[in-house]
Write a protein that holds these residues in place. Structure first.
Motif, mmCIF file in Angstrom:
data_model
loop_
_atom_site.group_PDB
_atom_site.id
_atom_site.type_symbol
_atom_site.label_atom_id
_atom_site.label_comp_id
_atom_site.label_asym_id
_atom_site.label_seq_id
_atom_site.Cartn_x
_atom_site.Cartn_y
_atom_site.Cartn_z
ATOM 1 N N ILE A 131 3.662 -3.415 4.461
ATOM 2 C CA ILE A 131 4.591 -3.019 3.401
ATOM 3 C C ILE A 131 5.905 -3.761 3.571
ATOM 4 O O ILE A 131 6.531 -3.723 4.634
ATOM 5 C CB ILE A 131 4.808 -1.500 3.390
ATOM 6 N N LYS A 182 -2.033 1.848 0.009
ATOM 7 C CA LYS A 182 -1.133 0.702 -0.160
ATOM 8 C C LYS A 182 -1.666 -0.437 0.686
ATOM 9 O O LYS A 182 -2.649 -0.274 1.419
ATOM 10 C CB LYS A 182 0.263 1.073 0.312
ATOM 11 N N GLY A 183 -0.993 -1.577 0.588
ATOM 12 C CA GLY A 183 -1.412 -2.715 1.381
ATOM 13 C C GLY A 183 -1.234 -2.449 2.873
ATOM 14 O O GLY A 183 -0.504 -1.539 3.261
ATOM 15 N N ASN A 233 -5.317 -6.506 -0.785
ATOM 16 C CA ASN A 233 -4.794 -5.337 -0.068
ATOM 17 C C ASN A 233 -3.973 -5.655 1.167
ATOM 18 O O ASN A 233 -3.789 -4.802 2.024
ATOM 19 C CB ASN A 233 -5.950 -4.422 0.356
ATOM 20 N N GLN A 283 3.837 -3.600 -6.700
ATOM 21 C CA GLN A 283 2.393 -3.873 -6.721
ATOM 22 C C GLN A 283 1.880 -4.284 -5.336
ATOM 23 O O GLN A 283 2.653 -4.581 -4.434
ATOM 24 C CB GLN A 283 2.098 -4.990 -7.722
ATOM 25 N N THR A 284 0.536 -4.302 -5.237
ATOM 26 C CA THR A 284 -0.131 -4.695 -4.002
ATOM 27 C C THR A 284 -1.009 -5.916 -4.288
ATOM 28 O O THR A 284 -1.602 -6.013 -5.363
ATOM 29 C CB THR A 284 -1.017 -3.535 -3.494
ATOM 30 N N THR A 285 -1.079 -6.834 -3.336
ATOM 31 C CA THR A 285 -1.925 -8.021 -3.545
ATOM 32 C C THR A 285 -3.387 -7.578 -3.667
ATOM 33 O O THR A 285 -3.786 -6.584 -3.054
ATOM 34 C CB THR A 285 -1.805 -9.011 -2.370
ATOM 35 N N SER A 292 -2.138 3.853 6.529
ATOM 36 C CA SER A 292 -1.296 3.312 5.456
ATOM 37 C C SER A 292 -1.155 4.244 4.255
ATOM 38 O O SER A 292 -0.454 3.945 3.307
ATOM 39 C CB SER A 292 -1.754 1.918 5.002
ATOM 40 N N GLU A 334 7.843 -3.520 -2.177
ATOM 41 C CA GLU A 334 8.631 -2.385 -2.665
ATOM 42 C C GLU A 334 10.115 -2.688 -2.519
ATOM 43 O O GLU A 334 10.501 -3.458 -1.649
ATOM 44 C CB GLU A 334 8.333 -1.135 -1.820
ATOM 45 N N THR A 352 1.993 -4.938 0.178
ATOM 46 C CA THR A 352 2.615 -4.190 -0.910
ATOM 47 C C THR A 352 4.101 -4.546 -0.947
ATOM 48 O O THR A 352 4.752 -4.579 0.103
ATOM 49 C CB THR A 352 2.454 -2.675 -0.699
#
Lengths: 157, 399
Positions: free
Chosen positions: A79, A75-76, A115, A110-112, A39, A120, A118
């Motif tokens: 995505i 990132k999470g 994790n 943002q990302t939770t 990721s 976008e 995310t």
């Protein structure tokens, strides 16, 4: 990063270089595979790719920073990319976006905290006739409304 | 999933592999002759004659050459390649094989945009099937010494990589920054070798031309824009989708076909195209009039033109690669200008300066992105000035 993790990552990259070849033109496919697996592409991964391809690490970073789908920070695991371009925008992107934001308690970009996800925005996904559209990982969803979008998000939560 | 209208050229019947089998009896010159006859122009939007591009690549001296299929369909409002890649793989890949034969290349590469990665598996499966049927590989279709294979490379979310030299940079493992031209890819392309880069739809058209001839192709469309075009129609209409129509169709005809009512504006050619008002709906869609790579976006009376302008400019600010100043700074300045128009905090003196800046970007930018990114701004400002300057007053948007 633990030594064991580092060794494992190096081995992974060596396998990728065998698969794609030790040429500069293999750089992006290699980075895409690392991105898919982890990721993101860590500093250590960048250095190892550079060493094994015999190019400067800055070259690797400059390529990652150029492309929207490659990133150098975590990132999470999932995505979500919601199309923000005009036809999806006029078809109700804003309502879909706010519904997702409310549901997850985070904003786009943002990302939770766990994790998992995310959020976008993406530019035109080529689904203009059936917008609003979004891509979750490699799957595309279209004709979204707030309720439908949220139920898709809840499935990956 | 969406509306689709089949026309007489691109979506006409085709049996997979038949154009490749026909190569057994055709020389390179035969194909170049038919292409020249057909007057086929590049379907990505720029409209460069395909026969010239192939002739130059064929004439370039090198043992190694490449055929590249530009499937980095990123122009806002365009999705016809998605449909071709999903349902008409034979037309595309057979066209690439024809290109390989004509220019003397052994390798073909499809540059598929990252956003379409969900198409990858089905395309790879299709290529495997071609190899099994000897439509790819060695001595293709039994023709001694004719070797060609196709691989697929994924993009990673960069609009500018649809520009052919940026695409080549990306294939080589670099940032997708456009190159200076000349030298052109036909001489110095992928890995410094002669390369022809064509749009998905161009390859599909070539396949039909090889089957049915250049003269047949010319029967459709106009004198200068031959054949048909796939239009991707979206926005305010009841039947959005991909429509194959002959070149020369007027905008009004197209609006009627797509079921558009109360139309205020039509954006022809995507974010990098031009925005036309009602008074120009009698214009023809053709290279010589309103040119487009296929993107048609319809906006009805309720839409706010400044909002649309804003969306386009935000797009270009994000997608400019940043290497040349007119594009990097110019787009940011135009976006600032749109925000001023939105809030009503502008002077005509400054807006006129921005118009000049837009014109400077058209001539001073390095690649097609910067050269066309001010088109929407300039045409909306010109064609909808009543709405922008009279209806809106000092930040009151009337809503």
């Amino acid at each position: 990063m633990l030594v064991m993790e580092k060794n494992q990552l190096t081995e992974e990259i060596e396998v990728l270089i065998k698969k794609y070849g030790k040429e500069r033109s293999s750089l992006i496919p290699i980075l895409q595979d690392i991105q898919k697996q982890h990721s993101y592409i860590s500093d250590y991964a960048q250095q190892e790719v550079a060493r094994l391809l015999d190019i400067h690490p800055v070259e690797v970073f400059s390529v990652i920073s150029f492309y929207a789908f490659l990133n150098s920070s975590p990132k999470g695991r999932n995505i979500v990319r919601l199309c923000q371009t005009i036809t999806c925008d006029l078809a109700g992107k804003k309502n879909v976006a706010s519904a997702i934001e409310r549901e997850l308690g985070i904003k786009f970009g943002q990302t939770t905290p766990d994790n998992k996800i995310t959020l976008e925005y993406a530019n035109c996904l080529g689904m203009c006739d059936v917008g609003p559209a979004m891509i979750v990982n490699d799957r595309v969803y279209y004709k979204l409304d707030p309720e439908k979008a949220v139920s898709i998000i809840n499935e990956i939560r | 999933m969406e509306e689709k209208r089949k026309g007489a050229v691109l979506f006409s019947d085709y049996e997979r592999g038949s154009a490749i089998k026909k190569l057994r009896d055709l020389s390179r010159e035969d194909i170049l002759f038919e292409l020249k006859e057909s007057k086929l122009k590049g379907r990505g939007g720029a409209g460069f004659p395909t026969s010239t591009k192939w002739m130059l690549t064929a004439a370039a001296k090198s043992d190694i050459k490449y055929v590249v299929c530009n499937a980095d369909e990123g122009e806002p409002g365009t999705f016809k390649d998605r449909v071709l890649l999903m349902e008409y793989q034979a037309l595309i890949f057979d066209g690439m094989v024809i290109a390989g034969y004509t220019i003397g290349a052994k390798n073909g590469i499809v540059y598929l945009r990252g956003e379409y990665s969900y198409l990858l598996d089905s395309l790879e499966t299709y290529l495997m099937k071609m190899r099994e049927d000897n439509l790819l590989g060695k001595n293709i279709a039994g023709k001694e010494g004719f070797d060609f294979d196709i691989s697929i490379r994924l993009g990673s979310g960069a609009y500018v990589c649809g520009e052919e030299t940026a695409l080549i940079e990306s294939l080589e493992g670099h940032r997708g920054e456009a190159r200076n031209r000349p030298p052109y890819p036909v001489n110095t392309g992928y890995l410094g070798k002669p390369t022809t880069v064509n749009n998905v739809e161009t390859f599909a058209s070539v396949t039909h031309i090889v089957m049915k001839g250049g003269e047949w192709f010319c029967k459709h469309g106009t004198d200068k824009s031959t054949g048909s075009k796939l239009f991707s129609i979206s926005g305010d209409c009841s039947r959005p989708g991909v429509y194959e129509l002959p070149w020369g169709t007027t905008i009004q005809e197209l609006l009627d076909i797509a079921g558009a009512e109360n139309t205020k504006a039509v954006q022809v050619g995507g974010a990098s195209g031009i925005c036309l008002p009602k008074s120009q709906f009698d214009r023809k869609l053709a290279y010589e009039d309103a040119a487009t790579g296929g993107s048609i976006m319809i906006f009805n009376e309720e839409r706010d033109m400044i909002h649309i302008m804003n969306n386009f400019m935000e797009f270009f600010v994000e997608e400019s690669c940043g290497q040349c100043t007119p594009c990097r700074i110019g787009n940011a300045k135009l976006l600032e200008g749109v925000k001023m128009l939105e809030s009503g905090e502008y002077t005509f003196k400054y807006i006129n300066k921005l118009k000049e800046l837009g014109q400077t970007m058209q001539v001073a930018s390095k690649c097609g992105l910067g050269q066309s990114s001010s088109n929407a701004f300039l045409s909306i400002l010109e064609n909808f000035k009543d709405e922008i300057f009279n209806v809106r007053k000092g930040g009151n948007h009337g809503n």
